[in-house]
Design a protein around this motif. Sequence first.
Motif, mmCIF file in Angstrom:
data_model
loop_
_atom_site.group_PDB
_atom_site.id
_atom_site.type_symbol
_atom_site.label_atom_id
_atom_site.label_comp_id
_atom_site.label_asym_id
_atom_site.label_seq_id
_atom_site.Cartn_x
_atom_site.Cartn_y
_atom_site.Cartn_z
ATOM 1 N N ARG A 3 44.100 -51.225 33.389
ATOM 2 C CA ARG A 3 43.584 -51.221 32.018
ATOM 3 C C ARG A 3 42.052 -51.202 32.037
ATOM 4 O O ARG A 3 41.428 -51.963 32.776
ATOM 5 N N LEU A 4 41.467 -50.315 31.206
ATOM 6 C CA LEU A 4 40.018 -50.098 31.245
ATOM 7 C C LEU A 4 39.354 -50.382 29.901
ATOM 8 O O LEU A 4 39.895 -50.065 28.840
ATOM 9 N N ARG A 47 41.961 -57.758 27.530
ATOM 10 C CA ARG A 47 42.189 -58.134 28.929
ATOM 11 C C ARG A 47 42.230 -56.937 29.882
ATOM 12 O O ARG A 47 43.230 -56.713 30.578
ATOM 13 N N PRO A 48 41.159 -56.172 29.949
ATOM 14 C CA PRO A 48 41.129 -55.038 30.881
ATOM 15 C C PRO A 48 41.010 -55.514 32.327
ATOM 16 O O PRO A 48 40.516 -56.612 32.585
ATOM 17 N N LEU A 69 30.206 -61.182 30.946
ATOM 18 C CA LEU A 69 31.633 -60.872 31.110
ATOM 19 C C LEU A 69 32.219 -61.599 32.315
ATOM 20 O O LEU A 69 33.335 -62.125 32.255
ATOM 21 N N ARG A 70 31.480 -61.662 33.411
ATOM 22 C CA ARG A 70 31.983 -62.345 34.605
ATOM 23 C C ARG A 70 32.166 -63.844 34.346
ATOM 24 O O ARG A 70 33.066 -64.459 34.895
ATOM 25 N N THR A 76 38.307 -59.782 34.864
ATOM 26 C CA THR A 76 37.880 -58.395 34.628
ATOM 27 C C THR A 76 36.731 -58.048 35.573
ATOM 28 O O THR A 76 35.695 -58.692 35.564
ATOM 29 N N ARG A 77 36.941 -57.014 36.376
ATOM 30 C CA ARG A 77 35.891 -56.556 37.291
ATOM 31 C C ARG A 77 35.001 -55.555 36.558
ATOM 32 O O ARG A 77 35.448 -54.912 35.603
#
Length: 202
Positions: A3-4, A47-48, A69-70, A76-77
């Motif tokens: 998922r992106l 939740r990508p 984001l991290r 999520t990477r």
Amino acid sequence: MIRLLLADDQALVRGALAALLSLEPDLEVVAEVDRGDLVVAAAREHRPDVALLDIEMPGLDGIAATAALRRAVPATRVCIVTTFGRPGFLRRAMEAGASGFVVKDTPARELADAVRRIASGLRVVDPALAAESLVSGGSPLTAREREVLCAARDGGTAADLAHALGLSEGTVRNHLSAAIGKTGARTRAEAVRLAEGHGWLL
């Protein structure tokens, strides 16, 4: 399915990326945003597995968005996908927690492969940029020198900069002088240009 999340302020670029990546049988674009400050909320909602972020975006730049984001959604990477292939940006993106850094002219098949490798826990960096980053080293500028040079991009006197940054004129002059020396420039404008070229400013 991987998922992106795509974040790019240029609708045309974002749309093209989404269309190309959606052609891959194992990739699904679940969210798109046009501002860096919308990345965390979109990631929390959708939740990508991998977020593809541009660097220059309104609200929050891609490097700051990576760090946010991290912290907020560590599962999520992040892969930075940017026009601005500069060693300083690469180093700062990796320090912020990015797992990948590729330029926008990367062929679609290579980008898809990069996404798969990042989703599996690997790091992916444009090889030419990685080599250049090793050669050029890190930024010699302190955070305050970088801030003063960023403010100096639009011109203005030392008094103007001091007022904008809440510093004394003497402090501004000292930081500008140090930045000029560290970049090997002769003038303030040249220092800004050189620092931008290396990706030391954002």
